[in-house]
Every structure is written in structure tokens, then in C-alpha cells.
Design a protein around this motif. Structure first.
Motif, PDB file in Angstrom:
ATOM      1  N   ILE A  84     -14.642  -8.784  -3.033  1.00  0.00           N
ATOM      2  CA  ILE A  84     -13.695  -7.801  -3.571  1.00  0.00           C
ATOM      3  C   ILE A  84     -12.261  -8.239  -3.284  1.00  0.00           C
ATOM      4  O   ILE A  84     -11.382  -8.195  -4.146  1.00  0.00           O
ATOM      5  CB  ILE A  84     -13.959  -6.405  -2.953  1.00  0.00           C
ATOM      6  CG1 ILE A  84     -15.334  -5.875  -3.376  1.00  0.00           C
ATOM      7  CG2 ILE A  84     -12.856  -5.433  -3.323  1.00  0.00           C
ATOM      8  CD1 ILE A  84     -15.771  -4.600  -2.660  1.00  0.00           C
ATOM      9  N   SER A  85     -12.050  -8.701  -2.053  1.00  0.00           N
ATOM     10  CA  SER A  85     -10.715  -9.107  -1.649  1.00  0.00           C
ATOM     11  C   SER A  85     -10.198 -10.255  -2.514  1.00  0.00           C
ATOM     12  O   SER A  85      -9.044 -10.256  -2.947  1.00  0.00           O
ATOM     13  CB  SER A  85     -10.774  -9.495  -0.174  1.00  0.00           C
ATOM     14  OG  SER A  85      -9.500  -9.665   0.323  1.00  0.00           O
ATOM     15  N   SER A  86     -11.070 -11.203  -2.797  1.00  0.00           N
ATOM     16  CA  SER A  86     -10.625 -12.341  -3.593  1.00  0.00           C
ATOM     17  C   SER A  86     -10.380 -11.921  -5.054  1.00  0.00           C
ATOM     18  O   SER A  86      -9.437 -12.383  -5.699  1.00  0.00           O
ATOM     19  CB  SER A  86     -11.607 -13.504  -3.436  1.00  0.00           C
ATOM     20  OG  SER A  86     -12.231 -13.832  -4.629  1.00  0.00           O
ATOM     21  N   TYR A  87     -11.150 -10.953  -5.528  1.00  0.00           N
ATOM     22  CA  TYR A  87     -10.911 -10.395  -6.870  1.00  0.00           C
ATOM     23  C   TYR A  87      -9.549  -9.697  -6.914  1.00  0.00           C
ATOM     24  O   TYR A  87      -8.757  -9.892  -7.837  1.00  0.00           O
ATOM     25  CB  TYR A  87     -12.032  -9.410  -7.227  1.00  0.00           C
ATOM     26  CG  TYR A  87     -11.764  -8.592  -8.472  1.00  0.00           C
ATOM     27  CD1 TYR A  87     -12.067  -9.096  -9.738  1.00  0.00           C
ATOM     28  CD2 TYR A  87     -11.195  -7.321  -8.379  1.00  0.00           C
ATOM     29  CE1 TYR A  87     -11.808  -8.341 -10.881  1.00  0.00           C
ATOM     30  CE2 TYR A  87     -10.947  -6.559  -9.511  1.00  0.00           C
ATOM     31  CZ  TYR A  87     -11.250  -7.074 -10.756  1.00  0.00           C
ATOM     32  OH  TYR A  87     -10.986  -6.330 -11.882  1.00  0.00           O
TER      33      TYR A  87
ATOM     34  N   ARG B 274       8.966   2.606  -3.851  1.00  0.00           N
ATOM     35  CA  ARG B 274       8.810   2.490  -2.394  1.00  0.00           C
ATOM     36  C   ARG B 274       8.496   1.071  -1.979  1.00  0.00           C
ATOM     37  O   ARG B 274       7.350   0.675  -1.927  1.00  0.00           O
ATOM     38  CB  ARG B 274       7.601   3.315  -1.943  1.00  0.00           C
ATOM     39  CG  ARG B 274       7.855   4.767  -1.885  1.00  0.00           C
ATOM     40  CD  ARG B 274       6.638   5.406  -1.269  1.00  0.00           C
ATOM     41  NE  ARG B 274       6.983   6.744  -0.830  1.00  0.00           N
ATOM     42  CZ  ARG B 274       6.086   7.641  -0.423  1.00  0.00           C
ATOM     43  NH1 ARG B 274       4.803   7.327  -0.399  1.00  0.00           N
ATOM     44  NH2 ARG B 274       6.470   8.825  -0.044  1.00  0.00           N
ATOM     45  N   GLY B 275       9.488   0.266  -1.710  1.00  0.00           N
ATOM     46  CA  GLY B 275       9.227  -1.084  -1.248  1.00  0.00           C
ATOM     47  C   GLY B 275       8.510  -1.941  -2.290  1.00  0.00           C
ATOM     48  O   GLY B 275       8.164  -3.071  -2.030  1.00  0.00           O
ATOM     49  N   GLY B 276       8.320  -1.390  -3.478  1.00  0.00           N
ATOM     50  CA  GLY B 276       7.736  -2.172  -4.581  1.00  0.00           C
ATOM     51  C   GLY B 276       6.262  -2.460  -4.387  1.00  0.00           C
ATOM     52  O   GLY B 276       5.716  -2.332  -3.303  1.00  0.00           O
ATOM     53  N   TYR B 277       5.612  -2.774  -5.457  1.00  0.00           N
ATOM     54  CA  TYR B 277       4.212  -3.151  -5.392  1.00  0.00           C
ATOM     55  C   TYR B 277       4.104  -4.602  -4.947  1.00  0.00           C
ATOM     56  O   TYR B 277       5.012  -5.398  -5.166  1.00  0.00           O
ATOM     57  CB  TYR B 277       3.566  -3.017  -6.776  1.00  0.00           C
ATOM     58  CG  TYR B 277       3.353  -1.603  -7.241  1.00  0.00           C
ATOM     59  CD1 TYR B 277       2.876  -0.623  -6.377  1.00  0.00           C
ATOM     60  CD2 TYR B 277       3.587  -1.264  -8.564  1.00  0.00           C
ATOM     61  CE1 TYR B 277       2.660   0.668  -6.827  1.00  0.00           C
ATOM     62  CE2 TYR B 277       3.370   0.036  -9.027  1.00  0.00           C
ATOM     63  CZ  TYR B 277       2.906   0.995  -8.150  1.00  0.00           C
ATOM     64  OH  TYR B 277       2.682   2.263  -8.584  1.00  0.00           O
ATOM     65  N   GLY B 278       2.974  -4.941  -4.384  1.00  0.00           N
ATOM     66  CA  GLY B 278       2.702  -6.334  -4.037  1.00  0.00           C
ATOM     67  C   GLY B 278       2.124  -7.050  -5.248  1.00  0.00           C
ATOM     68  O   GLY B 278       2.338  -6.637  -6.391  1.00  0.00           O
ATOM     69  N   ASP B 279       1.365  -8.072  -4.992  1.00  0.00           N
ATOM     70  CA  ASP B 279       0.837  -8.892  -6.082  1.00  0.00           C
ATOM     71  C   ASP B 279      -0.587  -8.541  -6.440  1.00  0.00           C
ATOM     72  O   ASP B 279      -1.205  -9.239  -7.232  1.00  0.00           O
ATOM     73  CB  ASP B 279       0.872 -10.368  -5.685  1.00  0.00           C
ATOM     74  CG  ASP B 279       2.305 -10.819  -5.448  1.00  0.00           C
ATOM     75  OD1 ASP B 279       3.191 -10.307  -6.170  1.00  0.00           O
ATOM     76  OD2 ASP B 279       2.520 -11.663  -4.552  1.00  0.00           O
ATOM     77  N   GLU B 280      -1.139  -7.472  -5.828  1.00  0.00           N
ATOM     78  CA  GLU B 280      -2.539  -7.202  -6.127  1.00  0.00           C
ATOM     79  C   GLU B 280      -2.705  -6.693  -7.549  1.00  0.00           C
ATOM     80  O   GLU B 280      -1.815  -6.067  -8.126  1.00  0.00           O
ATOM     81  CB  GLU B 280      -3.149  -6.225  -5.102  1.00  0.00           C
ATOM     82  CG  GLU B 280      -3.470  -6.947  -3.807  1.00  0.00           C
ATOM     83  CD  GLU B 280      -4.613  -6.331  -3.005  1.00  0.00           C
ATOM     84  OE1 GLU B 280      -4.874  -5.130  -3.145  1.00  0.00           O
ATOM     85  OE2 GLU B 280      -5.243  -7.082  -2.247  1.00  0.00           O
TER      86      GLU B 280
END
Ligand code: TMP
Length: 211
Positions: free
Chosen positions: A56-59, A145-151
Motif C-alpha cells: 500500500i505504501s509503495s502504491y 495548511r502546509g500544502g499537500y505532499g506528493d502522495e
């Protein structure tokens, strides 16, 4: 104070969009409960520590591609593989504060266009929460809020759809808390909700999700 003397623990779930403040509120609530002498643990889904969790994490990191239904079932399997432990913890008196659960599973997959009933089906039979706290934030404001990451799912348009599906899942175990209230106010509200839930659930047996 409130340690559970022979009673069962409560299953308390926090849900909300990405950047709703859930994860920090879970941590604050957990340390409050522990400080008060409650027997409590913090859990989160996906549980990235298991081998299903690593897929899941790698997805999520866009390092692997999976068909929408396949990833949906992996998220669900990741809850199923923890079900027995969850049950034994609750029965032995440990309250679990859980960051995301089946509602995330359904809301995120349905937001991709999968049939909602199909999404709910594999969740049936998992332990039903005693309390679901939904931290309500507008997607646009959450993104600031601090923006989204890359997920993968951290995009405003997608989060708007997720919010609509969350709202359709809301039932009597849900308490909606405005995630844009001051952090201390949200924290206070969560403390009250969780401590009354721990007391009130004592007389109730564990039940299963039945969607
Ligand atoms: P996290 O940021 O809370 O670790 O969650 C990772 C992402 O996975 C988040 O965008 C929500 C999503 N998700 C699902 O799509 N299905 C699920 O069943 C769960 C638990 C999370």
C-alpha cells in the motif's frame, strides 16, 4: 482515575480528509488518556509495517501501480490482518485510538468512481467502532495548511469527492468536529467525546460492521 477495571476498551476512530489535523489530534488524545491512567494505544491504517502495508505504501508513493479494486482490497486486507489483535486488545481492556478505518477505505475508493456498495462489502465483519470522530475541513482550506505532499490522493479535486462520500457514510456513531476550530478547542472536544465513549461502551458488547 479512569483505567478500565475489568471492562473492555473502546474503539475510537478518527476520520477526515488529508491535512484535517487527524494525526496530531490522535497523538494529543492518546497522551491525554494515558496521562489520566487509561489503558490506551494509538493505531493507524494503513498499517504500513505489514507486508500488505508495504504494498500500500509503495502504491501511495506512486512507486507502484495497482488496479483500483486491487488496492481497495489490499486496504481492507490490511484491516482484516489486524482484526484478531484488535479484538483481543479491546476485550482485555485497551482502548484503541485509530487514525483512519473502514470509512477511509470506502470514501477514498468510491471517490475514484467505484460502486459504493462494492466498496463496503469487504469491510463487513470488521469490528464496529464505538465512536467515529470526523474532523471536518473544507478541502481548499486543508490544502493551504502546509500544502499537500506528493502522495497520490493529495489533490483538491479528489479530496472534494472524498468529502462527499464521507458525508454519505455519517451515521449515529459519528460526531462531527469542525477541524478549523483552534487546535486546543478541537483537542478539548475530542477528550470529552472519547472519555464519555469509554464509559458508555462498558455495557455494550463488541459488534461487527454490517453495511
Ligand atoms: P495516511 O496519510 O493517513 O497514512 O493515509 C494514506 C492515504 O491512504 C490517505 O490518502 C487515505 C488513503 N486510504 C485509503 O484510500 N483507503 C484506506 O482504507 C485507508 C486506511 C487510507
Amino acid at each position: 482515575t479512569g483505567g478500565s477495571k475489568g471492562g473492555r476498551g473502546a474503539l475510537v476512530v478518527l476520520e477526515g480528509l488529508d491535512r484535517s489535523g487527524k494525526t496530531s489530534q490522535c497523538a494529543r488524545l492518546l497522551s491525554f488518556l494515558k496521562g489520566k491512567g487509561y489503558n490506551a494505544e494509538g493505531w493507524s491504517f494503513p498499517d504500513r509495517a505489514t507486508s500488505v502495508g508495504q504494498m500500500i505504501s509503495s502504491y501511495l508513493a506512486n512507486d507502484s501501480q495497482l488496479d483500483d479494486r486491487t488496492i481497495h482490497l489490499l486496504f481492507s486486507a490490511n484491516r482484516w490482518e489486524k482484526r484478531a489483535l484488535m479484538e483481543s486488545k479491546l476485550l482485555s481492556g485497551t482502548t484503541l485510538i485509530v487514525d483512519r478505518y473502514s470509512y477511509s477505505g470506502v470514501a477514498f475508493s468510491a471517490a475514484k468512481g467505484l460502486d459504493i456498495e462494492w466498496c463496503k462489502a469487504p469491510e463487513n465483519g470488521l469490528i464496529a467502532p464505538d465512536l467515529v470522530i470526523y474532523l471536518d475541513v473544507q478541502p481548499e482550506k486543508a490544502a493551504e495548511r502546509g500544502g499537500y505532499g506528493d502522495e497520490r490522493y493529495e489533490k483538491i479535486e479528489f479530496q472534494k469527492k472524498v468529502a462527499e462520500h464521507y458525508h454519505s457514510l455519517c451515521d449515529s456513531t459519528w460526531k462531527v468536529v469542525d477541524g478549523f476550530l483552534p487546535m486546543e478547542t478541537v483537542e478539548e472536544r475530542l477528550r470529552d467525546l472519547a472519555t464519555s465513549c469509554i464509559q458508555d461502551c462498558q455495557g455494550n458488547p463488541l459488534t461487527n460492521l454490517a453495511w
